[in-house]
Design a protein around this motif. Structure first.
Motif, PDB file in Angstrom:
ATOM      1  N   SER A  45       4.624   1.999   6.034  1.00 37.61           N
ATOM      2  CA  SER A  45       5.972   1.436   6.109  1.00 37.61           C
ATOM      3  C   SER A  45       6.858   2.259   5.197  1.00 37.61           C
ATOM      4  CB  SER A  45       5.983  -0.029   5.661  1.00 37.61           C
ATOM      5  OG  SER A  45       5.616  -0.126   4.287  1.00 37.61           O
ATOM      6  N   LEU A  46       8.150   1.966   5.209  1.00 42.03           N
ATOM      7  CA  LEU A  46       9.054   2.640   4.282  1.00 42.03           C
ATOM      8  C   LEU A  46       8.685   2.301   2.837  1.00 42.03           C
ATOM      9  CD1 LEU A  46      12.506   2.178   6.065  1.00 42.03           C
ATOM     10  CD2 LEU A  46      11.119   4.259   5.945  1.00 42.03           C
ATOM     11  N   GLY A  47       8.264   1.064   2.617  1.00 46.27           N
ATOM     12  CA  GLY A  47       7.827   0.666   1.285  1.00 46.27           C
ATOM     13  C   GLY A  47       6.621   1.455   0.819  1.00 46.27           C
ATOM     14  N   TYR A  48       5.741   1.786   1.753  1.00 42.25           N
ATOM     15  CA  TYR A  48       4.566   2.606   1.420  1.00 42.25           C
ATOM     16  C   TYR A  48       5.003   3.981   0.935  1.00 42.25           C
ATOM     17  CZ  TYR A  48       1.142   6.206   2.677  1.00 42.25           C
ATOM     18  OH  TYR A  48       0.336   7.312   2.680  1.00 42.25           O
ATOM     19  N   ILE A  49       5.979   4.586   1.610  1.00 41.15           N
ATOM     20  CA  ILE A  49       6.478   5.898   1.191  1.00 41.15           C
ATOM     21  C   ILE A  49       7.081   5.811  -0.201  1.00 41.15           C
ATOM     22  CG2 ILE A  49       8.083   7.766   1.741  1.00 41.15           C
ATOM     23  CD1 ILE A  49       7.866   6.927   4.687  1.00 41.15           C
ATOM     24  N   ALA A  50       7.870   4.761  -0.452  1.00 37.51           N
ATOM     25  CA  ALA A  50       8.472   4.574  -1.773  1.00 37.51           C
ATOM     26  C   ALA A  50       7.393   4.427  -2.846  1.00 37.51           C
ATOM     27  CB  ALA A  50       9.381   3.350  -1.763  1.00 37.51           C
TER      28      ALA A  50
END
Length: 239
Positions: A45-50
Motif C-alpha cells: 500500500s502507499l503506507g507500506y512505501i512510507a
C-alpha cells in the motif's frame, strides 16, 4: 552541547564515506520506491512505501551513521578528551548525535513530502509525525548501545548490518502482510509496531486511541536500548 554538535557537523560534511551512508544511499533507495510506487502499492500500500522510506532513512542515515560516528570519536580519543572538559556525559553524547539526527529528520520530512505530493497526503499527519519520532528515538538509542561494542568505524560496517537490515526487512514484512497473523511477534520485533503505525496513519481507517497503543512496543525498545547503552558504552578504546 551545541559547540560539540557544530564541530561534529563539520566532520560529517568532510567525510565522504559518511556522506554516502548518510545521504546518498537512503535518498537513492527512497527515490526507487517513490518512482516505482505503483508497483509497490499493488504489493502492499502507499503506507507500506512510507514505512519502508522511514525505516531505510532511520537504519542508514541515523542508526548506522550514529554508530560509526561514536566509534570513530572513541578510536581517536576525542570522547576521552571531551570528558576532561566541563561538559557532562549526556551533553557530550547529545552533541555528537545531534547532527546525524537533524540530517535524518530533514531527509525524512523532505522525502515523505515529495512522496505525499506525488501520491496523496497521509490520513493523519500529526500521528505520522509521532510514529516517525518514536522510530528514530528507538534507532538512536539502539545506535548508542551498538556503539558500545563497536571497536572502530570499520567494525561498524559489520556490527550495524544485522539490525539495519532486519529493521528494513521487518518493515517490508509487516507492510506487505499486515498484522492479522503473527500479530504479537510482528509488533514485538524492532520496528514492527512502528511500521504498523506508519502504515495506519498514512492509509487511515484506524482510531487514534487504537493506533497509539502501537507506540508501546517501540517505547519498550527505547527502554531496553537505553539500559544496554548504559551498560555497554565505553568512552575509551577497547584493549
Amino acid at each position: 552541547m551545541l559547540s560539540i554538535a557544530y564541530s561534529e557537523l563539520i566532520s560529517i560534511l568532510r567525510n565522504r564515506a559518511v556522506l554516502v551512508t548518510n545521504l546518498i544511499m537512503p535518498v537513492a533507495a527512497s527515490a526507487f520506491f517513490i518512482y516505482f510506487r505503483d508497483v509497490f502499492e499493488r504489493i502492499g500500500s502507499l503506507g507500506y512505501i512510507a514505512a519502508v522510506i522511514v525505516s531505510t532513512i532511520g537504519a542508514f542515515s541515523l542508526y548506522t551513521t550514529a554508530v560509526t560516528t561514536l566509534a570513530a570519536r572513541r578510536q581517536n580519543l576525542f570522547l576521552k578528551r571531551l570528558r576532561s572538559t566541563a561538559a557532562r556525559d549526556p551533553a557530550i553524547l547529545s552533541g555528537l548525535v545531534l547532527p546525524v539526527s537533524v540530517i535524518a529528520l530533514v531527509q525524512v520530512v523532505l522525502i515523505l513530502g515529495v512522496f505525499a505530493a506525488v501520491s496523496g497526503r497521509p490520513a493523519n499527519i500529526p500521528l505520522l509525525a509521532v510514529a516517525v519520532a518514536a522510530t528514530f528515538v528507538m534507532l538512536l538509542a539502539l545506535g548508542i548501545a551498538t556503539a558500545g561494542f563497536t571497536r572502530s568505524p570499520e567494525h561498524a560496517q559489520v556490527t550495524t548490518l544485522p539490525l539495519s537490515l532486519s529493521t528494513i526487512t521487518v518493515a517490508s514484512w509487516v507492510g506487505i502482510t499486515g498484522t492479522e497473523s503473527l500479530t504479537l511477534l510482528k509488533r514485538l520485533l524492532p520496528g514492527g509496531s512502528a511500521t504498523e503505525l506508519v502504515v495506519n496513519t498514512w492509509n487511515g481507517g484506524v482510531p487514534v486511541t487504537e493506533a497509539l497503543v502501537l507506540l508501546a512496543p517501540t517505547l519498550g525498545w527505547v527502554v531496553v536500548a537505553t539500559a544496554l547503552a548504559a551498560k555497554l558504552f565505553r568512552w575509551e578504546p577497547r584493549q
